[in-house]
Scaffold this motif. Structure first.
Motif, PDB file in Angstrom:
ATOM      1  N   LEU A  23     -39.514   5.187  78.013  1.00  0.00           N
ATOM      2  CA  LEU A  23     -40.827   5.083  78.638  1.00  0.00           C
ATOM      3  C   LEU A  23     -41.590   6.386  78.432  1.00  0.00           C
ATOM      4  N   LEU A  24     -42.831   6.285  78.004  1.00  0.00           N
ATOM      5  CA  LEU A  24     -43.720   7.445  77.899  1.00  0.00           C
ATOM      6  C   LEU A  24     -44.897   7.211  78.846  1.00  0.00           C
ATOM      7  N   VAL A  25     -45.005   8.073  79.861  1.00  0.00           N
ATOM      8  CA  VAL A  25     -46.064   7.954  80.857  1.00  0.00           C
ATOM      9  C   VAL A  25     -47.234   8.837  80.438  1.00  0.00           C
ATOM     10  N   LEU A  26     -48.436   8.284  80.455  1.00  0.00           N
ATOM     11  CA  LEU A  26     -49.654   8.977  80.049  1.00  0.00           C
ATOM     12  C   LEU A  26     -50.444   9.370  81.288  1.00  0.00           C
ATOM     13  N   LEU A  27     -50.793  10.655  81.379  1.00  0.00           N
ATOM     14  CA  LEU A  27     -51.506  11.186  82.543  1.00  0.00           C
ATOM     15  C   LEU A  27     -52.852  11.754  82.091  1.00  0.00           C
ATOM     16  N   HIS A  28     -53.921  11.115  82.526  1.00  0.00           N
ATOM     17  CA  HIS A  28     -55.263  11.467  82.074  1.00  0.00           C
ATOM     18  C   HIS A  28     -55.762  12.745  82.729  1.00  0.00           C
ATOM     19  N   GLY A  29     -56.922  13.221  82.282  1.00  0.00           N
ATOM     20  CA  GLY A  29     -57.514  14.440  82.795  1.00  0.00           C
ATOM     21  C   GLY A  29     -58.494  14.201  83.928  1.00  0.00           C
ATOM     22  N   TYR A  30     -59.078  15.285  84.404  1.00  0.00           N
ATOM     23  CA  TYR A  30     -60.014  15.279  85.521  1.00  0.00           C
ATOM     24  C   TYR A  30     -61.265  14.471  85.164  1.00  0.00           C
ATOM     25  N   GLY A  31     -61.666  13.587  86.088  1.00  0.00           N
ATOM     26  CA  GLY A  31     -62.866  12.793  85.872  1.00  0.00           C
ATOM     27  C   GLY A  31     -62.680  11.638  84.923  1.00  0.00           C
ATOM     28  N   SER A  32     -61.441  11.313  84.609  1.00  0.00           N
ATOM     29  CA  SER A  32     -61.168  10.226  83.674  1.00  0.00           C
ATOM     30  C   SER A  32     -60.452   9.083  84.406  1.00  0.00           C
ATOM     31  N   HIS A  33     -59.729   8.258  83.656  1.00  0.00           N
ATOM     32  CA  HIS A  33     -59.105   7.059  84.229  1.00  0.00           C
ATOM     33  C   HIS A  33     -57.955   6.627  83.334  1.00  0.00           C
ATOM     34  N   GLU A  34     -57.227   5.624  83.783  1.00  0.00           N
ATOM     35  CA  GLU A  34     -55.993   5.223  83.109  1.00  0.00           C
ATOM     36  C   GLU A  34     -56.218   4.616  81.727  1.00  0.00           C
ATOM     37  N   GLN A  35     -57.415   4.122  81.445  1.00  0.00           N
ATOM     38  CA  GLN A  35     -57.674   3.537  80.133  1.00  0.00           C
ATOM     39  C   GLN A  35     -57.883   4.590  79.043  1.00  0.00           C
TER      40      GLN A  35
END
Length: 238
Positions: free
Chosen positions: A46-58
């Protein structure tokens, strides 16, 4: 993919947006984008993706078609809404980014770890974060050095606070890729300088500074990430 930009930590007017020092809520278990349905995730790393400030999961999920398809990918949404007019979501408030202590960053990483625990995933887990998401990926790895196979941190930094688990991290030295742009003016220079010294002392570091790159991700960097992930698949132990 030339000139790819993903959202992240945003500087405004030479300062930092003030999100306050409020409690970090739990992550929304339903605000996750998965690359595979639940029945097809068993036996896959599993590779979990963590977005940046002011962004979202897409946002970072847009990278999935370019990454090794041996992984299951999960892009998770951060739990805080930044103050108006910033859109999207954040992992922690960023006012006083360098001066404040690490408590809020650690709380945010603990909320992420609770989300990971709830998954019950029985295979290897890696982390890939951009900007503020990279900070959370690094902090989560520090809090649980034996809980993640590796981390990819893009345009981020290591929080300057000291954690009691840092000694265990230094002993285990998991593989970490840290990429950043030579023209990135978003992350404060003292945090970059701290990270340059801190990471090689605590992890097995693969790093590169990309000439001409600002606070974004380039094709060259993406190619390096793919190579790093391929090595993790070929040799999960290192």
């Amino acid at each position: 993919m030339s000139g790819l930009v993903v959202s992240g930590l945003v500087g405004v007017g030479g300062g930092w947006l003030d999100g306050g020092v409020s409690e970090i809520p739990d992550l929304d278990a339903g605000a996750v984008v998965w690359s595979h349905p639940e029945g097809d995730r068993d036996g896959r790393p599993l590779l979990v993706l963590l977005h940046g400030y002011g962004s979202h999961e897409q946002d970072l999920f847009g990278l999935v078609p370019f990454l090794p398809d041996a992984f299951t990918f999960a892009a998770v949404r951060a739990p805080l809404s930044p103050p108006f007019p910033t859109p999207g979501w954040s992992w922690f408030p960023i006012e006083g980014l360098y001066e404040r202590d690490s408590e809020t960053t650690t709380r945010a990483a603990e909320r992420f770890l609770a989300w990971v625990d709830a998954l019950g995933h029985d295979g290897p887990i890696g982390l890939l974060g951009f900007s503020q998401g990279a900070v959370i990926a690094t902090q989560a790895l520090r809090l649980r050095p034996d809980g993640f196979a590796f981390a990819v941190t893009l345009a981020g930094y290591a929080d300057p606070g000291i954690l009691p688990t840092d000694a265990a991290l230094k002993e285990l030295r998991p593989p970490v890729f840290w990429g950043r742009g030579a023209r990135d003016e978003v992350i404060p220079a003292p945090l970059v300088e701290h990270t340059v010294a801190w990471l090689p002392e605590h992890v097995e570091l693969s790093g590169r500074v990309y000439a001409g790159l600002a606070h974004s991700v380039s094709q060259d960097e993406l190619d390096d990430v793919v190579a790093f992930l391929g090595k993790r698949l070929d040799d999960p132990a290192g």
